[in-house]
Design a protein around this motif. Structure first.
Motif, PDB file in Angstrom:
ATOM      1  N   THR A  50       3.674   6.399 -13.464  1.00 29.37           N
ATOM      2  CA  THR A  50       3.072   5.285 -12.726  1.00 29.37           C
ATOM      3  C   THR A  50       3.295   5.479 -11.233  1.00 29.37           C
ATOM      4  OG1 THR A  50       3.490   3.776 -14.576  1.00 29.37           O
ATOM      5  CG2 THR A  50       3.074   2.788 -12.418  1.00 29.37           C
ATOM      6  N   LYS A  51       2.249   5.237 -10.459  1.00 39.59           N
ATOM      7  CA  LYS A  51       2.326   5.345  -9.008  1.00 39.59           C
ATOM      8  C   LYS A  51       2.166   3.972  -8.378  1.00 39.59           C
ATOM      9  CE  LYS A  51       0.526  10.062  -8.639  1.00 39.59           C
ATOM     10  NZ  LYS A  51      -0.523  10.938  -8.027  1.00 39.59           N
ATOM     11  N   ILE A  90       7.715   5.324   1.463  1.00 36.69           N
ATOM     12  CA  ILE A  90       7.692   3.875   1.678  1.00 36.69           C
ATOM     13  C   ILE A  90       8.226   3.543   3.066  1.00 36.69           C
ATOM     14  CG2 ILE A  90       8.414   1.652   0.784  1.00 36.69           C
ATOM     15  CD1 ILE A  90       6.572   3.281  -1.072  1.00 36.69           C
ATOM     16  N   SER A  91       9.364   4.118   3.407  1.00 39.43           N
ATOM     17  CA  SER A  91       9.997   3.827   4.695  1.00 39.43           C
ATOM     18  C   SER A  91       9.093   4.193   5.864  1.00 39.43           C
ATOM     19  CB  SER A  91      11.326   4.574   4.805  1.00 39.43           C
ATOM     20  OG  SER A  91      12.198   4.213   3.749  1.00 39.43           O
ATOM     21  N   ILE A 116      12.202  -0.455  -7.444  1.00 38.44           N
ATOM     22  CA  ILE A 116      12.614   0.830  -6.888  1.00 38.44           C
ATOM     23  C   ILE A 116      11.486   1.835  -7.098  1.00 38.44           C
ATOM     24  CG2 ILE A 116      14.318   2.687  -7.029  1.00 38.44           C
ATOM     25  CD1 ILE A 116      15.943   0.235  -8.576  1.00 38.44           C
ATOM     26  N   ILE A 117      11.013   2.412  -6.006  1.00 38.14           N
ATOM     27  CA  ILE A 117       9.972   3.433  -6.101  1.00 38.14           C
ATOM     28  C   ILE A 117      10.653   4.787  -6.133  1.00 38.14           C
ATOM     29  CG2 ILE A 117       7.807   4.299  -5.158  1.00 38.14           C
ATOM     30  CD1 ILE A 117       7.772   1.322  -5.807  1.00 38.14           C
ATOM     31  N   GLY A 118      10.665   5.418  -7.296  1.00 36.87           N
ATOM     32  CA  GLY A 118      11.310   6.714  -7.470  1.00 36.87           C
ATOM     33  C   GLY A 118      12.403   6.642  -8.511  1.00 36.87           C
ATOM     34  N   GLY A 119      12.303   7.491  -9.541  1.00 36.88           N
ATOM     35  CA  GLY A 119      13.251   7.427 -10.650  1.00 36.88           C
ATOM     36  C   GLY A 119      14.236   8.569 -10.702  1.00 36.88           C
ATOM     37  N   VAL A 177      12.907  -0.961  -2.746  1.00 35.39           N
ATOM     38  CA  VAL A 177      13.793   0.183  -2.511  1.00 35.39           C
ATOM     39  C   VAL A 177      12.976   1.466  -2.483  1.00 35.39           C
ATOM     40  CG1 VAL A 177      15.774   1.498  -3.354  1.00 35.39           C
ATOM     41  CG2 VAL A 177      15.699  -0.999  -3.670  1.00 35.39           C
ATOM     42  N   ASP A 178      13.151   2.236  -1.409  1.00 40.19           N
ATOM     43  CA  ASP A 178      12.492   3.530  -1.268  1.00 40.19           C
ATOM     44  C   ASP A 178      13.429   4.621  -1.789  1.00 40.19           C
ATOM     45  OD1 ASP A 178      11.184   5.835  -0.570  1.00 40.19           O
ATOM     46  OD2 ASP A 178      11.045   5.407   1.574  1.00 40.19           O
ATOM     47  N   ALA A 179      13.093   5.189  -2.933  1.00 42.87           N
ATOM     48  CA  ALA A 179      13.853   6.309  -3.506  1.00 42.87           C
ATOM     49  C   ALA A 179      12.901   7.476  -3.753  1.00 42.87           C
ATOM     50  CB  ALA A 179      14.539   5.878  -4.800  1.00 42.87           C
ATOM     51  N   THR A 180      12.005   7.711  -2.790  1.00 46.07           N
ATOM     52  CA  THR A 180      10.942   8.711  -2.955  1.00 46.07           C
ATOM     53  C   THR A 180      11.347  10.101  -2.478  1.00 46.07           C
ATOM     54  OG1 THR A 180       9.964   8.130  -0.804  1.00 46.07           O
ATOM     55  CG2 THR A 180       9.144   6.958  -2.758  1.00 46.07           C
TER      56      THR A 180
END
Length: 387
Positions: free
Chosen positions: A127-128, A169-170, A11-14, A160-163
């Protein structure tokens, strides 16, 4: 030297949607998961008013008790100056679920991340995801870089794009963001000292029916709320062209406009800005497709609402939980039915939201010929363009 590890879902984005998806997978499946977050949760995160309907979601994620133990402010009333110059309160006592909460977003986001680690989820902080590539047999290889410059690789079956509204990402994968406005929030946090502090404390005590205040103006609307640490947040919501034309992102012009908002200016009187003004996108948008080949967009990346709706965090968590169930079903049983249903719900939710948004803005009839209000009271509020 670059190191490679692997998980089932990356998952990218916390933010809340990302950690909610990760927690759901950890709690209700045996799949492995990693969240890549580019901060250490030490950046300024604007507070948000949420309804008590958030509590069942937190119970599902098994984080309700840690949430209630944290320093979030119960909100029993939301006051609004909308449609006329009178102040109207909407007590949460009319909501059988109970009072809402004004979140300390930093504390909330950190709590979810900590609970994820306790459930054996992996968390990459500061982290990127610099790049990524699809693997021949399916899945992805992500190239990560932390703040120290150290690189690593992470292979995952599903991405998963959670940016957030950027949907980075999408968009790289060909999705388009359909935006229906250019709303931005220009926010300040104010602190009080000496006589101003005494006045602010007295005002806060007298205005317990107004923990959250919304006040419409010709250029948009103001949001203000007392934060748990005693400071006050004030946010001007307007369109980006109106902001630029009036230089409303500059402190002088921002303060001058604030002085014309009768009720909000009384709250902030004597306060001193703690940080420079912060400008953040708040536009409503939906992706033309939120599901692709071994990837999915969630939260504000997939669909984002006007902050007036108070749907941000609650919807983000719901979105993350729903997406998690669909992804687990797909990875374990190779069944995409729930993924298709997720895509349809995103589209339907946005259409329903636009209708509600139109009706609410139409309640303010004093400035219907001005740009901000005219744009939101058209009979067919549809996305303006793809981004």
């Amino acid at each position: 030297m670059s190191q490679t590890s692997s998980v089932d879902v990356a998952i990218i984005g916390g933010g809340p949607s990302g950690t909610a998806l990760a927690l759901t997978i950890c709690l209700y499946s045996k799949l492995t998961v990693a969240v890549i977050e580019q901060t250490a949760y030490d950046n300024i995160r604007t507070g948000e008013h949420v309804s008590a309907s958030l509590l069942p979601l937190l119970d599902y994620l098994q984080v309700k008790e840690p949430f209630l133990a944290d320093n979030h402010t119960p909100v029993y009333n939301v006051a609004a100056v909308w449609g006329n110059s009178e102040l109207h309160a909407r007590p949460s006592i009319i909501n059988q679920i109970g009072e809402g909460y004004l979140l300390d977003r930093t504390e909330f986001d950190v709590m979810l991340a900590e609970q994820l680690v306790r459930q054996d989820g992996q968390l990459y902080l500061e982290t990127k995801c610099a790049e990524g590539e699809q693997l021949e047999g399916g899945g992805w290889r992500l190239f990560l870089k932390d703040n120290s410059g150290e690189s690593s690789e992470l292979e995952t079956r599903y991405l998963v794009d959670a940016t957030g509204r950027q949907a980075r990402i999408s968009k790289r994968l060909g999705a388009k963001s359909l935006a229906c406005d250019t709303l931005v929030g220009i926010s300040a946090i104010l602190d009080f000292e000496g006589d101003a502090l005494l006045r602010a404390e007295a005002l806060r005590e007298r205005s317990k029916t107004e923990e959250v205040l919304i006040e419409s103006i010709p250029e948009g609307w103001w949001y203000s709320a007392w934060l748990p640490n005693g400071t006050l947040i004030a946010v001007l919501m307007t369109d980006i062209d109106i902001m630029r034309q009036g230089k409303l992102h500059k402190q002088k012009q921002w303060v001058e406009l604030l002085s014309k908002a009768t009720h909000t200016k009384e709250r902030v009187r004597g306060g001193q800005l703690v940080y420079p003004l912060s400008v953040k996108p708040a536009h409503s948008h939906v992706l033309d497709r939120a599901v692709g080949e071994n990837w999915i967009a969630i939260g504000d990346a997939a669909i984002a609402f006007d902050p007036l709706s108070s749907m941000g965090v609650g919807h983000a968590i719901t979105c993350g939980c729903d997406a998690a169930v669909a992804v687990v079903k797909y990875l374990i049983n190779n069944e995409d039915r729930l993924l298709k249903q997720y895509q349809e719900r995103v589209k339907l939710n946005f259409e329903n939201y636009l209708s509600i948004r139109h009706r609410y803005y139409a309640l303010e009839k004093r400035w219907l010929d001005l740009p901000f209000w005219k744009r939101r009271t058209q009979l067919a509020p549809i996305p303006l363009a793809a981004k």
